[in-house]
Design a protein around this motif. Structure first.
Motif, PDB file in Angstrom:
ATOM      1  N   LYS A  86       0.830  -1.205   0.000  1.00 40.16           N
ATOM      2  CA  LYS A  86       0.000   0.000   0.000  1.00 40.16           C
ATOM      3  C   LYS A  86       0.862   1.252   0.000  1.00 40.16           C
ATOM      4  O   LYS A  86       0.562   2.240  -0.676  1.00 40.16           O
ATOM      5  CB  LYS A  86      -0.933  -0.002   1.211  1.00 40.16           C
ATOM      6  CG  LYS A  86      -1.943   1.138   1.202  1.00 40.16           C
ATOM      7  CD  LYS A  86      -2.930   1.007   2.356  1.00 40.16           C
ATOM      8  CE  LYS A  86      -3.965   2.125   2.305  1.00 40.16           C
ATOM      9  NZ  LYS A  86      -4.929   2.017   3.433  1.00 40.16           N
ATOM     10  N   SER A  88       2.402   1.677  -3.426  1.00 38.59           N
ATOM     11  CA  SER A  88       1.371   2.154  -4.335  1.00 38.59           C
ATOM     12  C   SER A  88       1.212   3.663  -4.226  1.00 38.59           C
ATOM     13  O   SER A  88       1.161   4.375  -5.239  1.00 38.59           O
ATOM     14  CB  SER A  88       0.045   1.455  -4.031  1.00 38.59           C
ATOM     15  OG  SER A  88      -1.002   1.998  -4.807  1.00 38.59           O
ATOM     16  N   TYR A  99      -0.418   6.138  -7.058  1.00 43.09           N
ATOM     17  CA  TYR A  99      -1.695   5.436  -7.243  1.00 43.09           C
ATOM     18  C   TYR A  99      -2.549   5.579  -5.982  1.00 43.09           C
ATOM     19  O   TYR A  99      -2.090   5.301  -4.870  1.00 43.09           O
ATOM     20  CB  TYR A  99      -1.451   3.948  -7.536  1.00 43.09           C
ATOM     21  CG  TYR A  99      -0.762   3.696  -8.850  1.00 43.09           C
ATOM     22  CD1 TYR A  99      -1.487   3.652 -10.041  1.00 43.09           C
ATOM     23  CD2 TYR A  99       0.618   3.520  -8.905  1.00 43.09           C
ATOM     24  CE1 TYR A  99      -0.841   3.439 -11.259  1.00 43.09           C
ATOM     25  CE2 TYR A  99       1.264   3.309 -10.110  1.00 43.09           C
ATOM     26  CZ  TYR A  99       0.527   3.266 -11.282  1.00 43.09           C
ATOM     27  OH  TYR A  99       1.161   3.047 -12.475  1.00 43.09           O
ATOM     28  N   GLU A 112      -5.246   3.829  -5.417  1.00 41.88           N
ATOM     29  CA  GLU A 112      -5.767   2.509  -5.064  1.00 41.88           C
ATOM     30  C   GLU A 112      -4.705   1.443  -5.316  1.00 41.88           C
ATOM     31  O   GLU A 112      -4.027   1.456  -6.346  1.00 41.88           O
ATOM     32  CB  GLU A 112      -7.020   2.181  -5.887  1.00 41.88           C
ATOM     33  CG  GLU A 112      -8.178   3.147  -5.684  1.00 41.88           C
ATOM     34  CD  GLU A 112      -8.783   3.041  -4.286  1.00 41.88           C
ATOM     35  OE1 GLU A 112      -8.592   1.972  -3.649  1.00 41.88           O
ATOM     36  OE2 GLU A 112      -9.421   4.015  -3.854  1.00 41.88           O
ATOM     37  N   SER A 153      -5.213  -1.578  -6.062  1.00 40.10           N
ATOM     38  CA  SER A 153      -5.611  -2.390  -7.216  1.00 40.10           C
ATOM     39  C   SER A 153      -5.088  -1.783  -8.522  1.00 40.10           C
ATOM     40  O   SER A 153      -4.681  -2.498  -9.445  1.00 40.10           O
ATOM     41  CB  SER A 153      -7.133  -2.525  -7.272  1.00 40.10           C
ATOM     42  OG  SER A 153      -7.753  -1.248  -7.347  1.00 40.10           O
ATOM     43  N   SER A 156      -1.427  -2.613  -8.783  1.00 44.56           N
ATOM     44  CA  SER A 156      -1.247  -4.034  -9.097  1.00 44.56           C
ATOM     45  C   SER A 156      -1.485  -4.309 -10.577  1.00 44.56           C
ATOM     46  O   SER A 156      -0.727  -5.052 -11.214  1.00 44.56           O
ATOM     47  CB  SER A 156      -2.192  -4.888  -8.244  1.00 44.56           C
ATOM     48  OG  SER A 156      -1.886  -4.752  -6.865  1.00 44.56           O
ATOM     49  N   ARG A 157      -2.513  -3.676 -11.139  1.00 47.48           N
ATOM     50  CA  ARG A 157      -2.792  -3.863 -12.566  1.00 47.48           C
ATOM     51  C   ARG A 157      -1.645  -3.313 -13.419  1.00 47.48           C
ATOM     52  O   ARG A 157      -1.225  -3.938 -14.404  1.00 47.48           O
ATOM     53  CB  ARG A 157      -4.112  -3.185 -12.944  1.00 47.48           C
ATOM     54  CG  ARG A 157      -5.356  -3.898 -12.425  1.00 47.48           C
ATOM     55  CD  ARG A 157      -6.602  -3.367 -13.113  1.00 47.48           C
ATOM     56  NE  ARG A 157      -6.809  -1.945 -12.895  1.00 47.48           N
ATOM     57  CZ  ARG A 157      -7.471  -1.432 -11.868  1.00 47.48           C
ATOM     58  NH1 ARG A 157      -7.998  -2.242 -10.942  1.00 47.48           N
ATOM     59  NH2 ARG A 157      -7.627  -0.120 -11.741  1.00 47.48           N
ATOM     60  N   ALA A 164       2.071 -10.171 -10.671  1.00 44.80           N
ATOM     61  CA  ALA A 164       1.508  -9.296  -9.645  1.00 44.80           C
ATOM     62  C   ALA A 164       2.628  -8.868  -8.694  1.00 44.80           C
ATOM     63  O   ALA A 164       3.622  -9.592  -8.523  1.00 44.80           O
ATOM     64  CB  ALA A 164       0.409 -10.027  -8.878  1.00 44.80           C
TER      65      ALA A 164
END
Length: 343
Positions: free
Chosen positions: A303, A306, A311, A313, A315, A318-319, A328
């Motif tokens: 987190k 990220s 970012y 989020e 997610s 990760s994308r 991943a």
């Protein structure tokens, strides 16, 4: 000149080279010994020469806010100072107090004072009046630089964007929108005051070392930016160096990068496309390098990584990481850790 000030002048010339200015021409126009600059030792710059250097850089780049924009690129030159601040600080308040002690190493034009009240804390920059007459243009540019530098350096040590409650300048901002973009707050004109005021709750926010750790690694890959005598780099290389050396402060938007290079977003993108790359591709390559370095260190939660990469989020990060590497983030980190254990 003191060592830090010598390094500062060299980095100013390096930034000028990023802006398509000739460091040698700047020195000649300003009456500065170019050969002495290249040797990085044994030379003296008078207050008048220093003032001329700023004035010529601003005029040749057609950028009245040259100091403000230079402040967004100064992290490489001040890395040693930031490292000492990190090592001796636990909170934002500690870091700012430490930063004030280092200001005299960089300039003899002004001092910095940090004060705290119940609801706010304020960073003030106090010009030395007896020196203001010797280098008035340099003083104003240096004060602009110091304000943005302090704000961006503290942001580089936090998990959130520190936004001033108020900014005070003793003059009407020539380009209020650009000051607001860089400093994240619209400036207010007042008598004789250069200051940034922040909400008091930020004072005790813990600082992070993750960004600084990665910055040390990335600086080794960006030596071209600190050497004004290198062959002229391409625009792609110049922007790549900028992104690398400032990556721990986040990746700017195309519009933000264009403003720093004193051009329009459309023009910047068109010139990059002529060199076979887009701004998004450059930005993603830096994010990928940062992400892999953070993950390989094994020190930081996903987190946090990220957020540091811009970012909102986990997610979304990760994308993006899976798109870059095919794996991943958690899978990549597990693989790296197992490989280290096996070796």
């Amino acid at each position: 000149m003191d060592d830090f000030q010598v390094r500062f002048v060299g980095t100013l010339l390096s930034y000028a080279a990023q802006r398509d200015l000739s460091p040698e021409q700047l020195c000649q126009l300003s009456g500065i010994d170019w050969e002495g600059i290249k040797q990085r030792s044994g030379f003296i710059i008078t207050p008048q020469q220093f003032n001329n250097l700023w004035l010529n850089a601003s005029q040749l780049s057609n950028d009245a806010l040259f100091g403000l924009h230079f402040g967004e690129s100064l992290q490489l030159a001040a890395l040693g100072i930031v490292g000492q601040i990190v090592q001796n600080s636990q909170t934002v308040g500690d870091a700012l107090t430490q930063a004030a002690d280092f200001i005299p190493l960089l300039t003899n034009l002004f001092d910095m004072d940090v004060s705290k009240s119940h609801d706010t804390f304020t960073v003030r920059f106090i010009p030395y009046l007896d020196r203001a007459d010797e280098a008035p243009f340099a003083l104003r540019q240096m004060l602009d630089l110091a304000m943005v530098f302090v704000l961006h350096e503290v942001n580089g040590l936090m998990l959130s964007k520190l936004k001033p409650e108020a900014i005070f300048l003793p003059y009407a901002a020539e380009n209020e929108l650009e000051y607001t973009r860089v400093l994240r707050c619209s400036p207010t004109q007042t008598d004789g005051t250069y200051s940034l005021t922040f909400a008091g709750h930020n004072w005790d926010v813990p600082i992070l070392t993750a960004n600084y750790d990665v910055q040390q690694f990335l600086v080794q890959q960006a030596t071209a930016l600190s050497n004004p005598v290198n062959a002229e780099p391409t625009l792609k290389e110049r922007i790549g160096n900028y992104l690398i050396t400032n990556a721990y402060l986040g990746i700017p938007t195309l519009e933000g990068m264009a403003a720093n290079f004193n051009t329009s977003a459309r023009s910047l993108q068109r010139k990059l496309q002529d060199e076979g790359v887009t701004y998004q591709q450059l930005a993603d390559s830096i994010r990928k390098s940062l992400a892999m370095t953070y993950l390989e260190s094994g020190k930081y939660p996903l987190k946090e990584i990220s957020y540091l990469l811009g970012y909102n989020e986990l997610s979304a990060f990760s994308r993006a990481f899976k798109r870059w590497t095919g794996a991943a983030p958690v899978t990549y980190r597990t693989f790296v850790m197992l490989t280290k254990e096996a070796s």
